[in-house]
Design a protein around this motif. Structure first.
Motif, short mmCIF file in Angstrom:
data_model
loop_
_atom_site.label_atom_id
_atom_site.label_comp_id
_atom_site.label_asym_id
_atom_site.label_seq_id
_atom_site.Cartn_x
_atom_site.Cartn_y
_atom_site.Cartn_z
N PHE A 1 0.83 -1.21 0.00
CA PHE A 1 0.00 0.00 0.00
C PHE A 1 0.86 1.25 0.00
O PHE A 1 2.08 1.17 0.18
CB PHE A 1 -0.91 0.01 1.24
N THR A 2 0.23 2.39 -0.16
CA THR A 2 0.97 3.65 -0.14
C THR A 2 1.60 3.87 1.23
O THR A 2 0.95 3.67 2.26
CB THR A 2 0.01 4.83 -0.44
N GLU B 1 19.37 19.34 12.43
CA GLU B 1 19.78 18.85 13.75
C GLU B 1 20.72 17.66 13.53
O GLU B 1 20.81 17.13 12.43
CB GLU B 1 18.55 18.38 14.55
N ASN B 2 21.38 17.19 14.61
CA ASN B 2 22.34 16.10 14.45
C ASN B 2 21.74 14.70 14.35
O ASN B 2 22.36 13.81 13.78
CB ASN B 2 23.37 16.12 15.58
N PHE B 3 20.56 14.51 14.96
CA PHE B 3 19.98 13.17 14.95
C PHE B 3 18.49 13.20 14.63
O PHE B 3 17.78 14.08 15.12
CB PHE B 3 20.16 12.50 16.33
N VAL B 4 18.04 12.25 13.83
CA VAL B 4 16.60 12.16 13.55
C VAL B 4 16.09 10.73 13.71
O VAL B 4 16.83 9.76 13.52
CB VAL B 4 16.21 12.62 12.12
N PHE B 5 14.81 10.68 14.06
CA PHE B 5 14.09 9.41 14.11
C PHE B 5 13.12 9.45 12.94
O PHE B 5 12.51 10.49 12.69
CB PHE B 5 13.34 9.34 15.44
N VAL B 6 13.02 8.35 12.19
CA VAL B 6 12.11 8.36 11.05
C VAL B 6 11.16 7.17 11.13
O VAL B 6 11.55 6.08 11.58
CB VAL B 6 12.89 8.42 9.71
N LYS B 7 9.91 7.43 10.76
CA LYS B 7 8.89 6.38 10.86
C LYS B 7 8.04 6.39 9.60
O LYS B 7 7.64 7.45 9.13
CB LYS B 7 8.02 6.69 12.08
N CYS B 8 7.78 5.22 9.05
CA CYS B 8 6.96 5.14 7.85
C CYS B 8 5.79 4.19 8.10
O CYS B 8 5.98 3.11 8.66
CB CYS B 8 7.78 4.62 6.66
N THR B 9 4.62 4.63 7.67
CA THR B 9 3.42 3.81 7.90
C THR B 9 2.65 3.66 6.59
O THR B 9 2.73 4.51 5.71
CB THR B 9 2.47 4.50 8.90
N PHE C 1 -1.45 2.49 5.42
CA PHE C 1 -2.76 2.83 5.98
C PHE C 1 -3.01 2.08 7.30
O PHE C 1 -3.72 2.55 8.17
CB PHE C 1 -3.84 2.50 4.94
N TYR C 2 -2.38 0.92 7.46
CA TYR C 2 -2.71 0.04 8.58
C TYR C 2 -1.74 0.10 9.76
O TYR C 2 -2.13 0.13 10.90
CB TYR C 2 -2.82 -1.41 8.09
N HIS C 3 -0.46 0.07 9.46
CA HIS C 3 0.50 0.01 10.59
C HIS C 3 1.87 0.54 10.19
O HIS C 3 2.11 0.90 9.04
CB HIS C 3 0.61 -1.43 11.13
N THR C 4 2.78 0.57 11.19
CA THR C 4 4.14 1.05 10.95
C THR C 4 4.91 -0.02 10.19
O THR C 4 4.95 -1.18 10.61
CB THR C 4 4.84 1.31 12.30
N VAL C 5 5.52 0.38 9.08
CA VAL C 5 6.28 -0.61 8.31
C VAL C 5 7.80 -0.45 8.47
O VAL C 5 8.57 -1.34 8.11
CB VAL C 5 5.93 -0.58 6.80
N TYR C 6 8.21 0.68 9.01
CA TYR C 6 9.66 0.94 9.09
C TYR C 6 9.94 2.02 10.13
O TYR C 6 9.19 3.01 10.21
CB TYR C 6 10.15 1.38 7.72
N GLU C 7 10.99 1.82 10.91
CA GLU C 7 11.46 2.85 11.85
C GLU C 7 12.97 2.83 11.86
O GLU C 7 13.58 1.77 11.76
CB GLU C 7 11.01 2.53 13.28
N ASN C 8 13.58 4.00 11.99
CA ASN C 8 15.04 4.02 12.08
C ASN C 8 15.52 5.30 12.76
O ASN C 8 14.73 6.24 12.96
CB ASN C 8 15.68 3.87 10.69
#
Ligand SMILES: *[C@@H]1O[C@H](CO)[C@@H](O)[C@H](O)[C@H]1NC(C)=O
Ligand SMILES: *[C@@H]1O[C@H](CO)[C@@H](O)[C@H](O)[C@H]1NC(C)=O
Ligand SMILES: *[C@@H]1O[C@H](CO)[C@@H](O)[C@H](O)[C@H]1NC(C)=O
Ligand SMILES: *[C@@H]1O[C@H](CO)[C@@H](O)[C@H](O)[C@H]1NC(C)=O
Ligand SMILES: *[C@@H]1O[C@H](CO)[C@@H](O)[C@H](O)[C@H]1NC(C)=O
Ligand SMILES: *[C@@H]1O[C@H](CO)[C@@H](O)[C@H](O)[C@H]1NC(C)=O
Ligand SMILES: *[C@@H]1O[C@H](CO)[C@@H](O)[C@H](O)[C@H]1NC(C)=O
Ligand SMILES: *[C@@H]1O[C@H](CO)[C@@H](O)[C@H](O)[C@H]1NC(C)=O
Ligand SMILES: [Zn+2]
Length: 653
Positions: free
Chosen positions: A107-108, A145-153, A155-162
């Motif tokens: 999904f998207t 900034e020096n550090f980032v948290f990234v999250k991808c979802t 329509f249903y749930h989180t598919v990736y975090e880093n």
């Protein structure tokens, strides 16, 4: 029988605390020796000078063969990371790798990022990070900034975090002709253990002219004092005075840290450690109120440790989709490219994740390190960077540590020094001395002096100061005297590998006397922490398992080193100095104590105090059953079961 049932319960309690591990394949190989033997010395001594002789202990000696096995390389995720960081001049960009999107979801997918900041206002800023609101972005976004948290979802749930390091470039330009200096450390790995567990990395270093300091001897028991000797030139009592890690603010005020000097001379500085809970300056210590270096990676690893983990050897080997060790490797590269053409770089990068808990665990990272060093070389980073690839001590507990080989290894951490060709040509004499010192007795204090010497060579307005913990220690770019002994270079007798202790009969009266004396002092030591040690049990001598002796002055002075098992169950190695008067009456004094069992699960009641290393929590005993057996009082533990089954036992509730 009722007590055998209880034993199982008791053992499981301990088990749950300590061994919460993820299922990862471990393969046991019959023959652990995979390095080509071309690089092994077959000499009897690795160091053989008038002042010091160090036995060349075989890395594969018979007595430890049963403790050696290999870990397979771990795979953290099926696909490559969905996001990556790129830089162009001062612009740092976070990008989505669109070609990977369909491997993450049908999904998207939409992604957002939060910046991670150290929370300066928190009571303990070293343990507190703040995430900004998550901002959605398409394709790529500029980060400041020096550090980032990234999250991808989807329509249903989180598919990736880093978590990514998006290091911002240094503001100023300076002194770009000075070499970069990297201290890359792996905790608790001896020279022999590097040969055993990381044969490919070992071979790379040997083949590519990295200088191996074979007689590098530790100066104290564990990480903190050995690293402080490198970073400040001070010994433990001196650091306790002016840079006391147990008193808030003292580490911040510690002006001796060598990274402060490098900063003053135009370097950008960095410090990273991969396992926040047991980091050198944190754990049971206070940590820093203000970041100690320009780039301080603690917030990065605090955030990475919140990602889902895969455990290997009791530690988070994978944090999210990346290996913790590879995160460290990538941070080093990021640090180098961020500072390139602006300032020279000085950084300490310390790893615990794959070495701290199991003597064989570094084998899981051998391929990764070989590839990493090859890449650093290919990318040209090694042309302007001096690398100290090293450890602080060998493995400190468990079965291997109870052997003579393990005893020697614990005192001899590995250390390789890479000097770029440009520097070698400009300072040929110095490089020749470094190579000669490969076969001399050397210490962490010498390394402190060497770092200063390198700074002096690039800017002679910098004046070097002596190492306070060892006034006679010196730069390794100058010849170390052949007459050097342990006492001349700040190595306490108990850690000196030059003079080998002789095995003695553990039933000799002096051994028992020294052991009893030690138990008395141990209990006093625990008591001396006052309320902090309220939860700790009193120790009784269970048995003496090994004894060694070193005669210092014939007839009048002797060091007796005993390994004792106590009740409740702990293992200590103590060095007791015995002095005889003219009537041959003896007096004792305690020189050193090392704890050889894995004590973390037994000391949860005093987690934040330095008494931890001596403690055994009473509350743990309450979960076990006390029994009276063969006229002796036992605290039950799994080891005693078979012995007790045979005996006449009464269960006490
Ligand atoms: C950095 O980003 C700014 C704003 O997007 C742009 O104008 C500039 O050209 C970029 N500089 C480099 C070196 O990419
Ligand atoms: C994006 O993913 C593809 C496919 O795995 C990979 O080949 C490529 O190197 C990645 N691009 C970047 C910039 O990481
Ligand atoms: C991302 O792209 C989508 C679809 O083109 C658009 O609706 C959305 O506004 C964009 N988001 C941002 C933050 O640019
Ligand atoms: C050497 O250090 C001094 C004092 O910090 C500084 O003024 C000078 O510019 C430095 N020299 C070089 C070549 O960087
Ligand atoms: C650290 O140094 C500052 C400035 O000299 C001083 O005010 C502060 O009390 C010191 N803190 C500690 C814990 O020694
Ligand atoms: C540290 O060095 C001082 C001065 O040389 C000495 O008095 C002290 O005993 C040393 N302490 C340790 C733990 O080696
Ligand atoms: C130790 O604990 C006792 C009982 O909780 C308390 O009364 C006493 O003040 C404590 N002493 C110190 C020095 O904290
Ligand atoms: C030392 O030994 C002598 C002779 O055995 C004895 O008389 C004396 O009391 C002892 N001294 C001490 C301090 O134990
Ligand atoms: Zn250590």
């Amino acid at each position: 029988m009722i007590y055998s049932y209880k034993i199982i319960i008791g053992a499981m309690v301990v088990f749950n605390v300590a061994y919460l591990t993820y299922n990862v394949t471990i393969s046991f190989k019959d023959d652990p020796q995979t390095a080509t033997t071309d690089f092994f010395d077959d000499k009897q001594y690795i160091i053989d000078t008038p002042g010091c002789r160090i036995e060349n202990v075989d890395a594969f000696s018979e007595e430890i063969r049963n403790f050696i096995y290999k870990f397979d390389k771990v795979t953290c995720a099926d696909s490559e990371p969905l996001t990556y960081v790129s830089r162009s001049g001062e612009n740092v960009t976070l990008n989505i790798n669109n070609s990977l999107l369909n491997t993450y979801s049908r999904f998207t997918v939409s992604c957002c990022y939060s910046t991670i900041t150290r929370n300066h206002l928190a009571p303990n800023p070293d343990d507190d990070i703040t995430f900004s609101d998550c901002t959605y972005f398409n394709d790529s976004v500029l980060i400041s900034e020096n550090f980032v948290f990234v999250k991808c979802t989807n329509f249903y749930h989180t598919v990736y975090e880093n978590v990514h390091a998006t290091l911002q470039a240094p503001q100023d330009y300076s002194n770009i002709n000075a070499p970069n200096i990297l201290l890359i450390g792996i905790d608790g790995v001896s020279r022999s253990n590097l040969i055993r567990t990381m044969p490919k990395t070992f071979e790379y270093c040997e083949k590519n002219r990295w200088v191996n300091l074979k007689g590098y001897n530790k100066i104290a028991d564990n990480t903190f004092p050995n690293l402080m000797a490198v970073l400040t030139g001070m010994n433990f009592s001196q650091t306790s005075h002016v840079c006391n890690p147990y008193e808030r603010g003292k580490l911040d005020n510690c002006s001796h840290f060598i990274w402060k000097v490098f900063k003053e001379y135009g370097y950008s500085t960095a410090y990273a450690e991969d396992t926040p809970t047991i980091a050198t300056f944190n754990g049971i210590k206070t940590g820093f109120i203000h970041p100690p270096t320009d780039y301080y990676f603690r917030p990065y690893f605090l955030a990475a440790n919140q990602l889902s983990a895969k455990y290997l050897c009791l530690r988070a080997h994978c944090t999210g989709s990346e290996k913790t060790g590879i995160r460290m490797q990538n941070l080093i590269k990021t640090f180098l490219s961020t500072t390139k053409d602006r300032t020279p770089a000085f950084g300490l990068f310390w790893m615990n994740a794959f070495s701290h808990e199991d003597v064989n665990c570094p084998s899981s990272m051998d391929d990764d390190f070989l590839e990493y060093f090859q890449e650093l070389q290919k990318d040209g980073h090694l042309e302007d960077t001096i690398v100290i690839f090293f450890s602080d001590h060998g493995f400190r507990f468990g079965n291997i540590r109870l052997t003579h080989t393990g005893w020697m290894e614990e005192r001899l951490p590995f250390i390789y020094v890479w000097i770029p060709e440009k520097f070698r040509l400009a300072h040929q004499e110095e490089y020749k001395h470094l190579q000669q010192n490969s076969e001399r007795l050397t210490t962490p204090y010498d390394l402190y002096m060497t770092l200063q010497h390198i700074l002096h060579l690039s800017n002679n307005s910098f004046v070097q100061s002596p190492s306070q913990g060892c006034l006679e220690c010196q730069s390794l770019l100058k010849p170390v005297p052949l007459s050097r002994t342990c006492s001349q270079c700040g190595i306490p007798q108990a850690y000196c590998t030059c003079s080998t202790y002789e095995q003695i009969n553990k039933n000799e009266p002096i051994v028992l006397e020294a052991s009893k004396y030690f138990i008395g002092r141990l209990n006093e030591k625990v008591q001396s922490y006052g309320n902090a040690s309220r939860g700790c049990s009193v120790y009784f001598l269970n048995k003496v398992s090994h004894a060694r002796s070193l005669v210092i002055k014939s007839k009048s002075e002797q060091n007796v080193m005993v390994v004792v098992e106590t009740n409740p169950e702990a293992i200590f190695e103590a060095t007791v100095k015995v002095t005889y008067d003219k009537y041959y009456n003896s007096t004792f004094s305690l020189l050193e104590v090392n704890r050889l069992d894995r004590y973390a699960p037994k000391t949860f009641c005093v987690k934040d105090s330095p008494v931890q290393i001596y403690c055994y929590c009473k509350s743990l005993l309450k979960q076990l059953t006390n029994i009276f057996c063969n006229n002796k009082f036992y605290y039950l533990n799994n080891k005693l079961t078979s012995e007790l089954r045979r005996g006449q036992c009464v269960v006490l509730h």
